[in-house]
Design a protein around this motif. Sequence first.
Motif, PDB file in Angstrom:
ATOM      1  N   GLU A 226       0.803  -1.219   0.000  1.00  0.00           N
ATOM      2  CA  GLU A 226       0.000   0.000   0.000  1.00  0.00           C
ATOM      3  C   GLU A 226       0.835   1.268   0.000  1.00  0.00           C
ATOM      4  N   MET A 227       2.021   1.207   0.570  1.00  0.00           N
ATOM      5  CA  MET A 227       2.853   2.405   0.650  1.00  0.00           C
ATOM      6  C   MET A 227       3.678   2.615  -0.613  1.00  0.00           C
ATOM      7  N   SER A 228       4.360   1.569  -1.072  1.00  0.00           N
ATOM      8  CA  SER A 228       5.271   1.712  -2.209  1.00  0.00           C
ATOM      9  C   SER A 228       4.634   1.375  -3.547  1.00  0.00           C
ATOM     10  N   GLY A 229       3.540   0.607  -3.525  1.00  0.00           N
ATOM     11  CA  GLY A 229       2.927   0.166  -4.775  1.00  0.00           C
ATOM     12  C   GLY A 229       3.615  -1.044  -5.385  1.00  0.00           C
ATOM     13  N   THR A 230       4.594  -1.610  -4.686  1.00  0.00           N
ATOM     14  CA  THR A 230       5.323  -2.767  -5.209  1.00  0.00           C
ATOM     15  C   THR A 230       4.412  -4.001  -5.259  1.00  0.00           C
ATOM     16  N   PRO A 231       4.364  -4.705  -6.390  1.00  0.00           N
ATOM     17  CA  PRO A 231       3.520  -5.915  -6.474  1.00  0.00           C
ATOM     18  C   PRO A 231       3.972  -6.981  -5.481  1.00  0.00           C
ATOM     19  N   LEU A 232       3.022  -7.586  -4.793  1.00  0.00           N
ATOM     20  CA  LEU A 232       3.293  -8.676  -3.874  1.00  0.00           C
ATOM     21  C   LEU A 232       2.854 -10.019  -4.452  1.00  0.00           C
ATOM     22  N   LEU A 233       2.044  -9.973  -5.480  1.00  0.00           N
ATOM     23  CA  LEU A 233       1.512 -11.188  -6.085  1.00  0.00           C
ATOM     24  C   LEU A 233       2.537 -11.807  -7.034  1.00  0.00           C
ATOM     25  N   ASP A 234       2.847 -13.083  -6.836  1.00  0.00           N
ATOM     26  CA  ASP A 234       3.768 -13.805  -7.714  1.00  0.00           C
ATOM     27  C   ASP A 234       2.991 -14.260  -8.952  1.00  0.00           C
ATOM     28  N   PRO A 235       3.325 -13.760 -10.152  1.00  0.00           N
ATOM     29  CA  PRO A 235       2.593 -14.168 -11.361  1.00  0.00           C
ATOM     30  C   PRO A 235       2.555 -15.677 -11.570  1.00  0.00           C
ATOM     31  N   ALA A 236       3.595 -16.367 -11.103  1.00  0.00           N
ATOM     32  CA  ALA A 236       3.631 -17.819 -11.292  1.00  0.00           C
ATOM     33  C   ALA A 236       2.538 -18.528 -10.487  1.00  0.00           C
ATOM     34  N   SER A 237       1.990 -17.823  -9.473  1.00  0.00           N
ATOM     35  CA  SER A 237       0.952 -18.439  -8.642  1.00  0.00           C
ATOM     36  C   SER A 237      -0.435 -18.278  -9.245  1.00  0.00           C
ATOM     37  N   VAL A 238      -0.548 -17.532 -10.327  1.00  0.00           N
ATOM     38  CA  VAL A 238      -1.852 -17.287 -10.952  1.00  0.00           C
ATOM     39  C   VAL A 238      -2.028 -18.258 -12.117  1.00  0.00           C
ATOM     40  N   PRO A 239      -3.007 -19.148 -12.064  1.00  0.00           N
ATOM     41  CA  PRO A 239      -3.188 -20.139 -13.138  1.00  0.00           C
ATOM     42  C   PRO A 239      -3.442 -19.468 -14.482  1.00  0.00           C
ATOM     43  N   LEU A 240      -2.954 -20.115 -15.534  1.00  0.00           N
ATOM     44  CA  LEU A 240      -3.167 -19.571 -16.878  1.00  0.00           C
ATOM     45  C   LEU A 240      -4.637 -19.585 -17.268  1.00  0.00           C
ATOM     46  N   ASP A 241      -5.389 -20.510 -16.703  1.00  0.00           N
ATOM     47  CA  ASP A 241      -6.805 -20.626 -17.081  1.00  0.00           C
ATOM     48  C   ASP A 241      -7.736 -19.995 -16.048  1.00  0.00           C
ATOM     49  N   ILE A 242      -7.226 -19.071 -15.243  1.00  0.00           N
ATOM     50  CA  ILE A 242      -8.065 -18.410 -14.246  1.00  0.00           C
ATOM     51  C   ILE A 242      -9.213 -17.681 -14.935  1.00  0.00           C
ATOM     52  N   SER A 243     -10.351 -17.616 -14.276  1.00  0.00           N
ATOM     53  CA  SER A 243     -11.498 -16.966 -14.910  1.00  0.00           C
ATOM     54  C   SER A 243     -12.263 -16.114 -13.910  1.00  0.00           C
ATOM     55  N   LEU A 244     -12.974 -15.138 -14.449  1.00  0.00           N
ATOM     56  CA  LEU A 244     -13.847 -14.288 -13.641  1.00  0.00           C
ATOM     57  C   LEU A 244     -15.085 -15.071 -13.226  1.00  0.00           C
ATOM     58  N   THR A 245     -15.475 -14.935 -11.971  1.00  0.00           N
ATOM     59  CA  THR A 245     -16.687 -15.603 -11.505  1.00  0.00           C
ATOM     60  C   THR A 245     -17.782 -14.615 -11.106  1.00  0.00           C
ATOM     61  N   ARG A 246     -17.396 -13.381 -10.823  1.00  0.00           N
ATOM     62  CA  ARG A 246     -18.392 -12.403 -10.369  1.00  0.00           C
ATOM     63  C   ARG A 246     -17.873 -10.998 -10.628  1.00  0.00           C
ATOM     64  N   VAL A 247     -18.783 -10.106 -11.012  1.00  0.00           N
ATOM     65  CA  VAL A 247     -18.467  -8.691 -11.235  1.00  0.00           C
ATOM     66  C   VAL A 247     -19.577  -7.872 -10.579  1.00  0.00           C
ATOM     67  N   TRP A 248     -19.200  -6.900  -9.764  1.00  0.00           N
ATOM     68  CA  TRP A 248     -20.223  -6.073  -9.116  1.00  0.00           C
ATOM     69  C   TRP A 248     -19.792  -4.602  -9.111  1.00  0.00           C
ATOM     70  N   SER A 249     -20.772  -3.721  -8.998  1.00  0.00           N
ATOM     71  CA  SER A 249     -20.487  -2.288  -8.992  1.00  0.00           C
ATOM     72  C   SER A 249     -20.039  -1.850  -7.612  1.00  0.00           C
ATOM     73  N   VAL A 250     -19.078  -0.946  -7.589  1.00  0.00           N
ATOM     74  CA  VAL A 250     -18.636  -0.293  -6.354  1.00  0.00           C
ATOM     75  C   VAL A 250     -18.947   1.188  -6.523  1.00  0.00           C
ATOM     76  N   GLY A 251     -20.103   1.601  -6.004  1.00  0.00           N
ATOM     77  CA  GLY A 251     -20.531   2.981  -6.209  1.00  0.00           C
ATOM     78  C   GLY A 251     -20.623   3.318  -7.674  1.00  0.00           C
ATOM     79  N   ASN A 252     -20.202   4.521  -8.005  1.00  0.00           N
ATOM     80  CA  ASN A 252     -20.197   4.995  -9.384  1.00  0.00           C
ATOM     81  C   ASN A 252     -18.803   5.008  -9.996  1.00  0.00           C
TER      82      ASN A 252
END
Length: 384
Positions: free
Chosen positions: A326-352
């Motif tokens: 949150e302070m530096s903006g440095t990515p913490l997520l390891d791309p190798a941990s994200v499956p190639l076939d990952i998919s969206l399951t839900r989309v919702w509005s957050v205000g406007n």
Amino acid sequence: MTRKEPRMIAISSGKGGVGKSTVTANIAVAMAEAGLAVGVVDADIYGPSIPRMLGIGAGKPAMTPDEKVVPAQAHGVKVISMAMLTDDDKPAILRGPMVTKYLQMFVRQVDWGELDVLLLDLPPGTGDIQLTLAQAFPLSGAVVVSTPQDVSLKIAQRGLRMMEQVNVPILGVIENMSGFTCPSCGTVTHIFHQGGGETISRDLGVEFLGKVPLDPHVVDCGDEGRPLVQAAPDGPAARAYRDIAAALGGGGDGAAGIVTPFDWHPAEGRGQPAPVAAQPDGPANRLAALDHDASGLMLRWADGAEQRLADRDLRLACACAKCRDEMSGTPLLDPASVPLDISLTRVWSVGNYALGLAFSDGHDTGIYTFKALREMQGAEMEDV
């Protein structure tokens, strides 16, 4: 018949002591006198004052058979407030999550009936309550109340910028306590300078809704539960309130785009918001259509721009505290941990101003602002 959603207008201020609740109460009564069905949410959980100003006595509200709260009513205005749920001398000692719970209840679990306008009297500042309302509800717009004093105007400007950042249309600025007219000689004294509200409106490109002068009756009216627009209907302050109420009561939503809130489950084919027409001069920060297939999430913006963003790219772009420092903006997520076939399951509005996205790996804490989505590089759209 589809039930009409009321226009939800937030009445805000950058700092306390500018008379925001007095303005809210009198605008609400003026709207009701003009024939509108009006409700007021006293969203100042820690310092509620609307019931006192409208003459609403103590006593817990009743419940309907379907367990909705029955709002109090005075001067043709329906009201819900923390002051109706606690004793006069009992403080509301609540942490953030409980405040959010009460705000949700005040809007969604109250038997408002058919309303034209729902005014939200916000506490001063730009904190949790303001952000919660901007994220949870489709606000039609916000009004900022300030005095002509320089320090008040500077803080009001911050409040305006906060609302802009979450895509809440700014309906205008009200300059309260704009000069005091002596009841004996008629001399006008500008206690907090003059013209500041008009200047800040012009500088920021928003409407100036009007000046409300100080009135000798305002203190007694507030303490006795008699709105000034009724106690002194021919005075300059009452006339100003009625003019402001007319301007706010008859306006549009201030922005074009798909109707919010929505909660869409693409794989199940339910909850997808209906598309609206895009226009070359439409707002760049509003969505006109959403769709999804194996190639990713399709976004059509209200100005006609189109994107298709791959599901995995969206997951990698998550900026929540789990995925990015949150302070530096440095990515913490390891791309190798994200499956190639990952998919969206839900989309919702957050205000406007944003979308919430959930993925097949169980991650669902990211908020994707419209600004961030538009800056992402997606595939060229060919056949929409």
